[in-house]
Motif scaffolding. Structure first.
Motif, PDB file in Angstrom:
ATOM      1  N   GLY A 166       0.810  -1.208   0.000  1.00  0.00           N
ATOM      2  CA  GLY A 166       0.000   0.000   0.000  1.00  0.00           C
ATOM      3  C   GLY A 166       0.844   1.259   0.000  1.00  0.00           C
ATOM      4  O   GLY A 166       2.071   1.228   0.210  1.00  0.00           O
ATOM      5  N   ALA A 167       0.192   2.396  -0.221  1.00  0.00           N
ATOM      6  CA  ALA A 167       0.915   3.668  -0.321  1.00  0.00           C
ATOM      7  C   ALA A 167       1.474   4.128   1.016  1.00  0.00           C
ATOM      8  O   ALA A 167       2.526   4.766   1.068  1.00  0.00           O
ATOM      9  CB  ALA A 167       0.001   4.743  -0.909  1.00  0.00           C
ATOM     10  N   THR A 236       4.323  15.790  -0.438  1.00  0.00           N
ATOM     11  CA  THR A 236       3.246  16.572  -1.018  1.00  0.00           C
ATOM     12  C   THR A 236       2.419  15.719  -1.958  1.00  0.00           C
ATOM     13  O   THR A 236       2.800  14.597  -2.300  1.00  0.00           O
ATOM     14  CB  THR A 236       3.820  17.799  -1.771  1.00  0.00           C
ATOM     15  OG1 THR A 236       2.754  18.627  -2.240  1.00  0.00           O
ATOM     16  CG2 THR A 236       4.670  17.350  -2.955  1.00  0.00           C
ATOM     17  N   SER A 237       1.291  16.246  -2.376  1.00  0.00           N
ATOM     18  CA  SER A 237       0.447  15.625  -3.403  1.00  0.00           C
ATOM     19  C   SER A 237       0.147  16.704  -4.426  1.00  0.00           C
ATOM     20  O   SER A 237      -0.807  17.471  -4.274  1.00  0.00           O
ATOM     21  CB  SER A 237      -0.845  15.078  -2.786  1.00  0.00           C
ATOM     22  OG  SER A 237      -0.575  14.090  -1.826  1.00  0.00           O
ATOM     23  N   SER A 238       0.973  16.774  -5.457  1.00  0.00           N
ATOM     24  CA  SER A 238       0.902  17.904  -6.378  1.00  0.00           C
ATOM     25  C   SER A 238      -0.332  17.878  -7.266  1.00  0.00           C
ATOM     26  O   SER A 238      -0.839  18.923  -7.664  1.00  0.00           O
ATOM     27  CB  SER A 238       2.160  17.945  -7.257  1.00  0.00           C
ATOM     28  OG  SER A 238       2.273  16.766  -8.039  1.00  0.00           O
ATOM     29  N   GLU A 239      -0.832  16.696  -7.574  1.00  0.00           N
ATOM     30  CA  GLU A 239      -1.979  16.611  -8.484  1.00  0.00           C
ATOM     31  C   GLU A 239      -3.293  16.881  -7.755  1.00  0.00           C
ATOM     32  O   GLU A 239      -4.152  17.598  -8.257  1.00  0.00           O
ATOM     33  CB  GLU A 239      -2.012  15.238  -9.145  1.00  0.00           C
ATOM     34  CG  GLU A 239      -2.821  15.178 -10.418  1.00  0.00           C
ATOM     35  CD  GLU A 239      -2.283  16.080 -11.523  1.00  0.00           C
ATOM     36  OE1 GLU A 239      -3.108  16.558 -12.325  1.00  0.00           O
ATOM     37  OE2 GLU A 239      -1.066  16.328 -11.582  1.00  0.00           O
ATOM     38  N   VAL A 240      -3.455  16.302  -6.576  1.00  0.00           N
ATOM     39  CA  VAL A 240      -4.665  16.512  -5.776  1.00  0.00           C
ATOM     40  C   VAL A 240      -4.275  16.591  -4.312  1.00  0.00           C
ATOM     41  O   VAL A 240      -3.906  15.588  -3.710  1.00  0.00           O
ATOM     42  CB  VAL A 240      -5.681  15.367  -5.954  1.00  0.00           C
ATOM     43  CG1 VAL A 240      -6.885  15.597  -5.046  1.00  0.00           C
ATOM     44  CG2 VAL A 240      -6.124  15.244  -7.400  1.00  0.00           C
ATOM     45  N   ASN A 241      -4.346  17.780  -3.744  1.00  0.00           N
ATOM     46  CA  ASN A 241      -4.087  17.893  -2.319  1.00  0.00           C
ATOM     47  C   ASN A 241      -5.267  17.334  -1.539  1.00  0.00           C
ATOM     48  O   ASN A 241      -6.427  17.618  -1.841  1.00  0.00           O
ATOM     49  CB  ASN A 241      -3.878  19.358  -1.911  1.00  0.00           C
ATOM     50  CG  ASN A 241      -3.817  19.537  -0.407  1.00  0.00           C
ATOM     51  OD1 ASN A 241      -4.828  19.803   0.226  1.00  0.00           O
ATOM     52  ND2 ASN A 241      -2.639  19.394   0.159  1.00  0.00           N
ATOM     53  N   ASP A 269       6.148  12.734  -4.035  1.00  0.00           N
ATOM     54  CA  ASP A 269       4.884  13.111  -4.678  1.00  0.00           C
ATOM     55  C   ASP A 269       3.899  11.952  -4.563  1.00  0.00           C
ATOM     56  O   ASP A 269       4.042  10.926  -5.228  1.00  0.00           O
ATOM     57  CB  ASP A 269       5.146  13.445  -6.148  1.00  0.00           C
ATOM     58  CG  ASP A 269       4.105  14.379  -6.737  1.00  0.00           C
ATOM     59  OD1 ASP A 269       3.091  14.632  -6.066  1.00  0.00           O
ATOM     60  OD2 ASP A 269       4.311  14.860  -7.867  1.00  0.00           O
ATOM     61  N   ASP A 270       2.912  12.112  -3.696  1.00  0.00           N
ATOM     62  CA  ASP A 270       1.900  11.075  -3.463  1.00  0.00           C
ATOM     63  C   ASP A 270       0.744  11.296  -4.443  1.00  0.00           C
ATOM     64  O   ASP A 270       0.061  12.313  -4.395  1.00  0.00           O
ATOM     65  CB  ASP A 270       1.404  11.177  -2.021  1.00  0.00           C
ATOM     66  CG  ASP A 270       0.392  10.100  -1.657  1.00  0.00           C
ATOM     67  OD1 ASP A 270      -0.220   9.523  -2.567  1.00  0.00           O
ATOM     68  OD2 ASP A 270       0.203   9.840  -0.458  1.00  0.00           O
ATOM     69  N   GLY A 291      13.348  13.252  -6.885  1.00  0.00           N
ATOM     70  CA  GLY A 291      11.900  13.103  -6.863  1.00  0.00           C
ATOM     71  C   GLY A 291      11.474  11.648  -6.693  1.00  0.00           C
ATOM     72  O   GLY A 291      12.029  10.745  -7.326  1.00  0.00           O
ATOM     73  N   TRP A 292      10.488  11.418  -5.821  1.00  0.00           N
ATOM     74  CA  TRP A 292       9.961  10.088  -5.544  1.00  0.00           C
ATOM     75  C   TRP A 292       8.470  10.088  -5.859  1.00  0.00           C
ATOM     76  O   TRP A 292       7.731  10.948  -5.367  1.00  0.00           O
ATOM     77  CB  TRP A 292      10.168   9.706  -4.084  1.00  0.00           C
ATOM     78  CG  TRP A 292      11.585   9.789  -3.604  1.00  0.00           C
ATOM     79  CD1 TRP A 292      12.304  10.927  -3.338  1.00  0.00           C
ATOM     80  CD2 TRP A 292      12.462   8.692  -3.316  1.00  0.00           C
ATOM     81  NE1 TRP A 292      13.565  10.610  -2.917  1.00  0.00           N
ATOM     82  CE2 TRP A 292      13.688   9.237  -2.882  1.00  0.00           C
ATOM     83  CE3 TRP A 292      12.319   7.292  -3.370  1.00  0.00           C
ATOM     84  CZ2 TRP A 292      14.765   8.447  -2.519  1.00  0.00           C
ATOM     85  CZ3 TRP A 292      13.388   6.503  -3.008  1.00  0.00           C
ATOM     86  CH2 TRP A 292      14.604   7.076  -2.581  1.00  0.00           C
ATOM     87  N   TYR A 293       8.013   9.120  -6.627  1.00  0.00           N
ATOM     88  CA  TYR A 293       6.598   9.021  -7.004  1.00  0.00           C
ATOM     89  C   TYR A 293       5.972   7.844  -6.266  1.00  0.00           C
ATOM     90  O   TYR A 293       6.478   6.719  -6.327  1.00  0.00           O
ATOM     91  CB  TYR A 293       6.465   8.824  -8.513  1.00  0.00           C
ATOM     92  CG  TYR A 293       5.035   8.677  -8.994  1.00  0.00           C
ATOM     93  CD1 TYR A 293       4.281   9.795  -9.328  1.00  0.00           C
ATOM     94  CD2 TYR A 293       4.452   7.420  -9.130  1.00  0.00           C
ATOM     95  CE1 TYR A 293       2.965   9.664  -9.766  1.00  0.00           C
ATOM     96  CE2 TYR A 293       3.143   7.276  -9.574  1.00  0.00           C
ATOM     97  CZ  TYR A 293       2.411   8.400  -9.897  1.00  0.00           C
ATOM     98  OH  TYR A 293       1.113   8.264 -10.333  1.00  0.00           O
ATOM     99  N   VAL A 294       4.862   8.097  -5.563  1.00  0.00           N
ATOM    100  CA  VAL A 294       4.194   7.063  -4.768  1.00  0.00           C
ATOM    101  C   VAL A 294       2.732   6.967  -5.180  1.00  0.00           C
ATOM    102  O   VAL A 294       2.055   7.989  -5.345  1.00  0.00           O
ATOM    103  CB  VAL A 294       4.276   7.390  -3.265  1.00  0.00           C
ATOM    104  CG1 VAL A 294       3.350   6.493  -2.455  1.00  0.00           C
ATOM    105  CG2 VAL A 294       5.705   7.268  -2.766  1.00  0.00           C
ATOM    106  N   SER A 295       2.234   5.738  -5.327  1.00  0.00           N
ATOM    107  CA  SER A 295       0.817   5.542  -5.602  1.00  0.00           C
ATOM    108  C   SER A 295       0.436   4.110  -5.249  1.00  0.00           C
ATOM    109  O   SER A 295       1.243   3.344  -4.723  1.00  0.00           O
ATOM    110  CB  SER A 295       0.492   5.839  -7.081  1.00  0.00           C
ATOM    111  OG  SER A 295      -0.907   5.931  -7.259  1.00  0.00           O
ATOM    112  N   SER A 296      -0.830   3.758  -5.538  1.00  0.00           N
ATOM    113  CA  SER A 296      -1.324   2.406  -5.260  1.00  0.00           C
ATOM    114  C   SER A 296      -2.590   2.172  -6.075  1.00  0.00           C
ATOM    115  O   SER A 296      -3.091   3.085  -6.740  1.00  0.00           O
ATOM    116  CB  SER A 296      -1.619   2.220  -3.771  1.00  0.00           C
ATOM    117  OG  SER A 296      -2.839   2.848  -3.430  1.00  0.00           O
TER     118      SER A 296
END
Length: 458
Positions: A166-167, A236-241, A269-270, A291-296
């Motif tokens: 999970g994220a 942070t969550s740049s696309e959707v806070n 970046d979550d 930069g680190w990209y995180v998702s699920s």
């Protein structure tokens, strides 16, 4: 509709919902409304009776809880067989959970069952007895790379992906990999996902809040936090806070990326909440080495699998793999095989589109009811950020809503422990209940918004 029956509320007085419930109850007892009869939709009956939709929804809710009526998911409201629900699984829940987004099941359960059966039948026996490794989960990482093909993440391959539980687990791993020294610090936006703060605290790190404006995090404040507070990573969550629904502008992202490059600041970046097209490049693309990209798959398909992932900066992939290996060795082989079958099923694109359509439908419904108030929203975001009218405070409003059977989150849950919370609430979409039940809950929220209960203490 299944009936032309319309009750008489001319003598109802102020408790019209009780009179309506009594009228329906009596009509069922007298045989005027027989088992299986479909009642009019909330808005239609409200129009016929010249009452508010909330009055009808509340009456339906009371009778459903009593077992007189039955709400069929996606079908409407019916008179229950024998005065009790035919199927408890489709009756309205007493409490409507709007605290976290809940996805509809539009085929995911079937796909998961099929995937589990296929893995059980085809996976070699010895593979059930071994520890996981990077070689074995490569097919899933390649599938995830294809899944992310249309996202503006940047140039990366399956070798740059690390699988996580999970994220939230992904956040922990990144912080454990990046943070150094006896007194590390992590920066987050002043209103943000509380999981950032909790992950930092588990890593014994101080948390520094960064104020924001309409464009996103304020660069000068972030620079001050790095120079004076020793911040090593900005989450942070740049696309959707979450919770404000705010999108960090393209120009602001580039300013932050330039600052991070100059100061050696990592940026995580979550990207869990955006379920539609993305607007701008992620920090992974803007900061290839920091930069680190995180998702699920939790917010777009199902949270049940607990499959998250990190796209790590190429120079740090080996470090993140080491952190994951020391933590849990990697995702188990049965889990990765099931996730692979699930994600690559030819029906998946259709399922994902249906999930998005259903969530967006409920977002629009919510906005239609709350449009008279200050609401931040976007169709491809499964929650809304609502400003409370004068007289309401966030915690007070959340308690009042819970008293009405609706659970939601106040702004206090998204600020740092010592920060002042604005008078706002977050409403998350619940697509696991019938539309009528969801709409009834939103109407109850609107009625509270329309009638502030200012409290005075002496």
């Amino acid at each position: 509709m299944g009936t032309n029956w319309v009750p008489d509320l001319s003598e109802a007085g102020r408790s019209k919902y009780k009179a309506l419930a009594d009228g329906i109850r009596a009509a069922v007892a007298e045989g005027k409304l027989t088992s299986g009869t479909q009642l009019p939709p909330v808005r239609e009956l409200a129009y016929q009776l010249s009452v508010t939709p909330g009055t009808v929804a509340r009456a339906y809710s009371v009778l459903t809880e009593e077992g007189v009526l039955q709400a069929g998911v996606g079908r409407g409201t019916f008179v229950a067989e024998g005065g009790a629900p035919v199927d408890e699984a489709v009756s309205w829940p007493r409490v409507l959970n709007l605290r976290s987004p809940l996805l509809p099941d539009v085929g995911q359960s079937l796909l998961l069952r099929d995937a589990m059966r296929k893995v059980a039948d085809t996976m070699p026996g010895p593979e059930f007895m071994n520890y996981p490794d990077r070689r074995q989960d490569l097919p899933l990482r390649r599938a995830l790379r294809r899944w992310m093909a249309d996202l503006p993440i940047g140039n990366f391959t399956a070798e740059d992906i690390v699988l996580t539980h999970g994220a939230q687990n992904a956040l922990m791993l990144v912080l454990q990999t990046v943070l150094q020294g006896p007194d590390p610090a992590v920066a987050v936006e002043s209103l943000t996902y509380p999981g950032f703060r909790r992950a930092a605290e588990l890593c014994r790190a101080r948390v520094v809040g960064i104020p924001c404006d309409d464009e996103g995090p304020i660069v000068a404040a972030l620079e001050q936090a790095v120079r004076e507070q020793g911040v090593q990573i900005f989450c942070t969550s740049s696309e959707v806070n979450n919770p404000t629904v705010r999108h960090t502008s393209s120009a602001r992202r580039r300013e932050i990326a330039a600052l991070a490059q100059r100061l050696g600041l990592h940026v995580l970046d979550d990207d869990c909440y955006a379920i539609g097209p993305h607007k701008d490049e992620s920090y992974y693309s803007l900061l290839p080495e920091l930069g680190w990209y995180v998702s699920s798959t939790s917010k777009s398909l199902t949270p049940a699998l607990r499959v998250g992932y990190v796209v790590a900066p190429r120079p740090r992939v080996a470090d993140l793999v080491r952190t994951a290996t020391f933590s849990y060795f990697g995702l188990s082989r049965p889990l990765t095989e099931i996730a692979l079958e699930f994600l690559t099923d030819h029906r998946m694109l259709s399922v994902a589109a249906k999930v998005r359509a259903r969530m967006n439908e409920l977002v629009r419904l919510t906005v239609n009811h709350l449009g008279g108030h200050q609401v931040a929203w976007h169709e491809d975001v499964p929650f809304l950020w609502v400003a409370l009218p004068f007289g309401w405070r966030a915690a007070q409003f959340a308690r009042a809503a819970e008293g009405q059977g609706v659970m939601l989150k106040g702004a206090e849950e998204f600020v740092l422990r010592d920060a002042r919370a604005p008078h706002m609430i977050r409403i998350a979409v619940n697509a696991q209940v019938d539309t009528a039940r969801y709409e009834a809950g939103i109407i109850q929220v609107r009625q509270l918004l329309d009638n502030p209960r200012e409290e005075f203490t002496v």
